[in-house]
Design a protein around this motif. Structure first.
Motif, PDB file in Angstrom:
ATOM      1  N   HIS A 125      -7.692 -55.429   0.803  1.00  0.00           N
ATOM      2  CA  HIS A 125      -7.558 -56.323  -0.338  1.00  0.00           C
ATOM      3  C   HIS A 125      -6.077 -56.470  -0.675  1.00  0.00           C
ATOM      4  N   GLY A 164      -2.610 -57.222  -2.988  1.00  0.00           N
ATOM      5  CA  GLY A 164      -1.934 -57.156  -4.280  1.00  0.00           C
ATOM      6  C   GLY A 164      -2.280 -55.970  -5.147  1.00  0.00           C
ATOM      7  N   GLU A 165      -2.108 -54.759  -4.639  1.00  0.00           N
ATOM      8  CA  GLU A 165      -2.368 -53.580  -5.465  1.00  0.00           C
ATOM      9  C   GLU A 165      -1.444 -53.555  -6.670  1.00  0.00           C
ATOM     10  N   ARG A 166      -1.998 -53.280  -7.849  1.00  0.00           N
ATOM     11  CA  ARG A 166      -1.212 -53.221  -9.076  1.00  0.00           C
ATOM     12  C   ARG A 166      -1.898 -52.282 -10.062  1.00  0.00           C
ATOM     13  N   GLU A 181      -9.660 -50.292  -7.416  1.00  0.00           N
ATOM     14  CA  GLU A 181      -9.382 -49.360  -6.325  1.00  0.00           C
ATOM     15  C   GLU A 181      -9.722 -47.939  -6.751  1.00  0.00           C
ATOM     16  N   THR A 205      -5.984 -48.615 -11.044  1.00  0.00           N
ATOM     17  CA  THR A 205      -5.325 -49.254  -9.910  1.00  0.00           C
ATOM     18  C   THR A 205      -6.278 -50.308  -9.371  1.00  0.00           C
ATOM     19  N   ASP A 210     -13.087 -50.862   3.754  1.00  0.00           N
ATOM     20  CA  ASP A 210     -11.654 -51.054   3.572  1.00  0.00           C
ATOM     21  C   ASP A 210     -10.856 -50.238   4.574  1.00  0.00           C
ATOM     22  N   THR A 231      -6.836 -54.288  -7.137  1.00  0.00           N
ATOM     23  CA  THR A 231      -6.353 -55.224  -6.127  1.00  0.00           C
ATOM     24  C   THR A 231      -6.998 -56.579  -6.384  1.00  0.00           C
ATOM     25  N   VAL A 263     -10.393 -58.972 -10.380  1.00  0.00           N
ATOM     26  CA  VAL A 263      -9.779 -57.826  -9.720  1.00  0.00           C
ATOM     27  C   VAL A 263     -10.862 -56.908  -9.170  1.00  0.00           C
TER      28      VAL A 263
END
Length: 380
Positions: free
Chosen positions: A81, A83-85, A201, A230, A306, A232, A198
């Motif tokens: 996936h 754009g981890e943020r 994670e 967290t 994943d 994605t 979103v």
């Protein structure tokens, strides 16, 4: 033989030097920009002489074919996936009483987490929720909130950058629907912004424990600005790397086929190309590489765990309705250039050819008298 070269041994017919062909082909491919692997060709057995005294016949033949020829390259990629943020806590802080489960997808107006039993919900937008909005406020965050309210059906105001009494009334209706006190004001203790839906994670790294790495969990205390989740992007993508020198093979929009671990092949396209080259993690290969992201045409069909390994086939140049032969049918002519050995009516003759695209173990050729269906010599 053809080509005009003088035979230093009259009376002895000698097959063309295929030993020279492997190096010559590698040179041609290098000049064409690479992308095709050519296996060095072994020297074939000396052809049996033609009973009629003509050219020696090759040990095997293959047909000249007409059709489309497309070069492609394969890359090892990883399913995941984008754009981890982090989602940070808003409001006054307190005890974390609920977290969205890892692997779940949170969409607009759904719960991300709860503090002291009070839910914080997701809204879409790039601006962070950094203040409590009320009548008279102006800014991009006001527009974001109004866009979300309108998308949820709470209308009656103009979507702009001004928080008016009509905006406050819509907020109050939203609050009523969630059994909240109808204040008409809204802040980071109730909503958090992210660009789209979103996927969770995990709980965020709490930074505690031996060397850090512990994940925040229900029962932990949170403070304003501390990481909670967290996340994605919600859609699955594929990521891989290419050497910086080959970045042109994976431009944005390039069509691809992705082979998943279960063998399913799905179409997609290159959706993002990194702008900075970085050295790989392999100490044996420090070649600068660029990150490439592939998006699926139908993300819902992209099933798999994943970080599973996948294969990405990049489509390249296509030559339509051309003649082609197996690469190992090419002969290095004594006076330079390339040819093929055409076999007709029990005799063989050399025909000079011009080379085009190398792809799929074949090479595009053109030359006088060539046609689809002809037989050309190949090694046994």
């Amino acid at each position: 033989m053809s080509g005009g070269a003088t035979d230093p041994h009259p009376g002895e017919r000698r097959p063309l030097g295929r030993r020279r062909l492997g190096l010559a082909l590698l040179t041609v491919v290098a000049l064409a920009g690479g992308g095709v692997a050519v296996t060095a060709l072994a020297t074939p057995e000396k052809p049996s002489p033609d009973p009629a005294g003509g050219e020696g016949l090759p040990p095997a033949t293959a047909p000249v074919t007409r059709g489309d020829l497309t070069d492609s390259s394969q890359q090892d990629g990883t399913l995941g996936h984008l754009g981890e943020r982090k989602i940070n806590a808003g409001g006054p802080g307190g005890t974390l009483t609920w977290l969205a489960a890892p692997g779940s997808v949170v969409r607009r107006d759904e719960r991300l987490y709860e503090v002291d039993g009070e839910a914080v919900r997701l809204m879409y937008g790039d601006e962070p929720m950094y203040r409590t909005l009320r009548t008279g406020d102006k800014g991009k965050d006001v527009r974001q909130l109004e866009e979300n309210l309108a998308a949820l059906g709470y209308t009656g105001f103009d979507v702009d950058e001004e928080y008016t009494a009509k905006t406050a009334a819509a907020v109050a209706r939203w609050q009523k629907s969630h059994d909240l006190k109808q204040t008409g004001t809204l802040g980071p203790d109730r909503i958090a912004f992210a660009g789209s839906a979103v996927r969770v994670e995990s709980g965020a790294d709490s930074g505690t424990g031996s060397g850090g790495g512990d994940r925040i969990a229900t029962g932990d205390r949170v403070t304003p600005g501390s990481p909670v989740l967290t996340v994605t992007g919600s859609e699955k993508v594929v990521s891989f790397k290419v050497p910086a020198s080959q970045a042109g093979t994976a431009k944005t929009g390039t069509r691809v086929q992705v082979t998943l671990p279960d063998g399913t092949r799905l179409p997609g396209r290159v959706s993002a190309v990194g702008r900075t080259a970085t050295a790989g993690e392999d100490p044996q290969d420090r070649t600068p590489k660029i990150d490439i992201t592939v998006s699926f045409d139908d993300p819902a069909r992209a099933k798999g765990v994943d970080r599973s390994p996948v294969t990405v086939e990049l489509s390249g140049t296509t030559r339509r309705d051309v003649l082609s032969v197996p690469v190992n049918a090419l002969l290095a002519l004594p006076d330079g250039g390339f040819g093929v050995q055409v076999v007709e009516d029990g005799a063989a003759r050399d025909v000079r050819v011009e080379l085009g695209l190398f792809a799929q173990g074949r090479v595009e050729i053109s030359g006088e008298g060539l046609r689809a269906g002809m037989k050309v010599g190949v090694p046994s």
